[in-house]
Design a protein around this motif. Sequence first.
Motif, short mmCIF file in Angstrom:
data_model
loop_
_atom_site.label_atom_id
_atom_site.label_comp_id
_atom_site.label_asym_id
_atom_site.label_seq_id
_atom_site.Cartn_x
_atom_site.Cartn_y
_atom_site.Cartn_z
N LEU A 107 -0.49 31.97 40.96
CA LEU A 107 -0.25 30.53 41.02
C LEU A 107 0.52 29.99 39.81
O LEU A 107 0.99 28.87 39.82
CB LEU A 107 -1.60 29.79 41.15
CG LEU A 107 -1.54 28.29 41.42
CD1 LEU A 107 -0.78 27.97 42.70
CD2 LEU A 107 -2.94 27.70 41.49
N ASP A 108 0.70 30.79 38.80
CA ASP A 108 1.50 30.32 37.68
C ASP A 108 2.99 30.23 38.03
O ASP A 108 3.72 29.48 37.40
CB ASP A 108 1.31 31.24 36.47
CG ASP A 108 0.03 30.89 35.73
OD1 ASP A 108 -0.03 29.79 35.17
OD2 ASP A 108 -0.92 31.69 35.78
N TYR A 109 3.40 31.02 39.02
CA TYR A 109 4.81 31.00 39.40
C TYR A 109 5.04 30.82 40.90
O TYR A 109 6.03 30.25 41.31
CB TYR A 109 5.48 32.34 39.02
CG TYR A 109 5.63 32.60 37.55
CD1 TYR A 109 6.69 32.05 36.83
CD2 TYR A 109 4.73 33.42 36.88
CE1 TYR A 109 6.83 32.31 35.47
CE2 TYR A 109 4.86 33.68 35.53
CZ TYR A 109 5.92 33.12 34.82
OH TYR A 109 6.06 33.37 33.48
N PRO B 43 1.27 39.04 29.99
CA PRO B 43 1.43 39.20 31.45
C PRO B 43 1.87 40.61 31.82
O PRO B 43 2.81 41.13 31.22
CB PRO B 43 2.53 38.19 31.79
CG PRO B 43 2.58 37.24 30.65
CD PRO B 43 2.17 38.02 29.44
N GLU C 46 -10.35 27.82 42.53
CA GLU C 46 -9.96 29.22 42.60
C GLU C 46 -11.21 30.09 42.68
O GLU C 46 -12.12 29.96 41.84
CB GLU C 46 -9.19 29.62 41.34
CG GLU C 46 -7.88 28.89 41.15
CD GLU C 46 -7.37 29.04 39.73
OE1 GLU C 46 -6.35 29.70 39.56
OE2 GLU C 46 -7.99 28.48 38.81
N GLN D 192 -4.88 38.90 31.79
CA GLN D 192 -4.88 38.74 30.33
C GLN D 192 -6.29 38.80 29.76
O GLN D 192 -6.54 39.47 28.76
CB GLN D 192 -4.24 37.39 29.96
CG GLN D 192 -2.75 37.35 30.22
CD GLN D 192 -2.18 35.96 30.02
OE1 GLN D 192 -2.57 35.00 30.68
NE2 GLN D 192 -1.27 35.82 29.07
N ILE E 62 -2.29 36.17 36.60
CA ILE E 62 -1.95 36.64 35.25
C ILE E 62 -3.04 36.30 34.23
O ILE E 62 -3.43 37.18 33.44
CB ILE E 62 -0.57 36.10 34.83
CG1 ILE E 62 0.51 36.70 35.74
CG2 ILE E 62 -0.26 36.46 33.38
CD1 ILE E 62 1.88 36.07 35.58
N PRO E 63 -3.58 35.08 34.22
CA PRO E 63 -4.64 34.80 33.24
C PRO E 63 -5.88 35.68 33.42
O PRO E 63 -6.55 36.02 32.44
CB PRO E 63 -4.98 33.32 33.49
CG PRO E 63 -3.76 32.76 34.12
CD PRO E 63 -3.21 33.86 34.96
N ARG F 138 -4.59 31.85 40.39
CA ARG F 138 -3.87 32.52 39.30
C ARG F 138 -4.26 34.01 39.20
O ARG F 138 -5.43 34.35 39.39
CB ARG F 138 -4.15 31.82 37.98
CG ARG F 138 -3.45 30.48 37.86
CD ARG F 138 -3.90 29.71 36.65
NE ARG F 138 -5.27 29.21 36.81
CZ ARG F 138 -6.00 28.69 35.84
NH1 ARG F 138 -5.50 28.61 34.62
NH2 ARG F 138 -7.22 28.25 36.08
#
Lengths: 105, 551
Positions: free
Chosen positions: B417-419, B346, B480, B432, B428-429, B426
């Motif tokens: 959306l992960d946090y 991340p 998404e 990544q 971060i993915p 989302r």
Amino acid sequence: MTSPLEQKKIKIAGPSVVTANRTWDGIVVYRTAAKSWSADLSEAAIVRNSDEAKALLAESVADDVGAIGPYIAPVQVGADGKIEPGNLREQIRRTGVTIGQSAQA
Amino acid sequence: MYAYDEIDRTLVNERVSEFRDQVKRRLSGELTEDEFKILRLQNGVYLQLHAYMFRVAIPYGTLATDQLRALAHVARKYDRGYGHFTTRQNIQFNWIKLAELPDALEDLAKVGIHAMQTSGNNMRNVTSDQWAGVAPGEIEDPRIWSELIRQHTTLHPEFSFLPRKFKIAITASDHDRAAIKIHDIGLKLIKNEKGETGFEVLVGGGLGRTPFIGKTIKHFVHGRDILSYIEAILRVYNQYGRRDNIYKARIKILVHELGIEKFSREVEEEWQHIRNASLQIDDEVIEDIRSRFTYPAYEKLPHMPDELRQAAADADFEAWRKNSVAPHKVQGYSIVTISLKPIGKPPGDATAEQMDALADLADKYSFGEIRVGHEQNLALPHVAKRDLPALWKALDKLGLATPNVNLITDIIACPGLDYCSLANARSIPIAQELTRRFANHELANLIGRLHINISGCINACGHHHVGHIGILGVEKNGEEVYQITIGGRADEGAALGNLIGPGVKFDEVADVIEDVVEAYLALRERPEELFIDTVKRLGVEPFKERVYATR
């Protein structure tokens, strides 16, 4: 996923639960039929129409010390009665971040 | 470093006691969430998807090593062992318990760190160039003025309940590393023809749902008048800014609706009432603040030490040096950017162990000082060139020597959306996966400078509008979907990117970005032509064609 902060009307399309975050530590919790909160989705009270949802939400909002920010979230109920989150947002809230973060509990 | 005085320490400690009492009353039920929410927000406490999120200010991006160790301590003791550096010189902890927050704040207060005004409708952390005080060619250290504004606006009663949040950034270099043009107020330190220090003042910049590049409201405001001029802007905003619609409440909307000429007339009129009164700054005040910034006792060192000459034979070292090491104003020293963008991880996260170890390295190699930049990287501002090879080896062991600063894998991304409870998709993915696609350093180097910014919703915390490539996650029919823009930039030539076409699904984003990059490599006139310059020369069309021809 539409943020529940934008949830204006209570209109449910299928089985739903009320979820929130526990006040003292912030963890994800679900309203139970016993008028309490549980971190376990399988213990959540399921509502299936708007009137039931409104009633469960009103009761949850009233418990301001127990949990904060309650809202109605969709779930799927399997033939075996197993409850699963109804969208990605709720899936992430239940199972954690999707990023392989090693620090995840 | 800036040394806080007794007033600062008392204020921070009193704030901790106050918040401890507020938390106690909240947990006992004496305060409802509605009553408590504004209080927690004023102390940087949000509610996110999984837990409370705690945002801590790092004023003008400067940290001492004891402060970085305190952040590591908070990550370890109260959170899950890591922290996330944001795009506004803050750090966020994602899993903190409300009941433990007062203790975490108390631990931070011991080293002069706080979370005041890191959220809520008030003046947020005043940000600056992470190379302040060490960048060659700088007018003067902009942190002196940042600190003046920080002191004036902290707990300012008139500006604690603004229509919406308010952000100020300051730079003193021609090359803008503080993104001043996308702030509510952007300040550029300049000298007038008499050699006096002052500011070009920009107003009304901002991203989010309705992005605007800031406009110059006054070409020169003398340093002694800067507080009164800022106050005049804030008063006009406080009076006319919309409180009826959160989406139209930022100053950028007011400036846009009134027009910069009318807005500046309003400010001028207000300013004339207050400019010669108590807010006029005496030279002694500035000198007092200046005296509280301590600078290292630099040695007289050669421009090219033997250690650096010998290390140049190591290709890995050279790859890192070329992207991570920048010139310093003092001969023999360098500014070292620490990439928090390892491949597959991340962006902007650092573990407690990394923070502790970096503090040790800063003590050893950077006179005990660390900087935080809006690109979600850290920097060591005073590294002797002779120490660069040893520092590189130590950073590499910590996973902090990824040689990708300013390259395509140096991605800025919001938590998504992960946090985040506001996010629709989302972030971060996506970051990544992109870092994995472009993990090959030779490929990334061939592509050259290219900034990707990712936001998981229209609030634009990942600054996608000003990414060379911007990626915005939205929701469409429960899925998404990501909109891609190109041509944005956040520096002195700030511009908003343009959409290349319809949104694409989560698992198509990396393929699309690869297509955009391949198109660039084929279209650029020469290897030195940066992506952003090719887009400027050719526009969106050739990229659009490449991406959508086969989709």
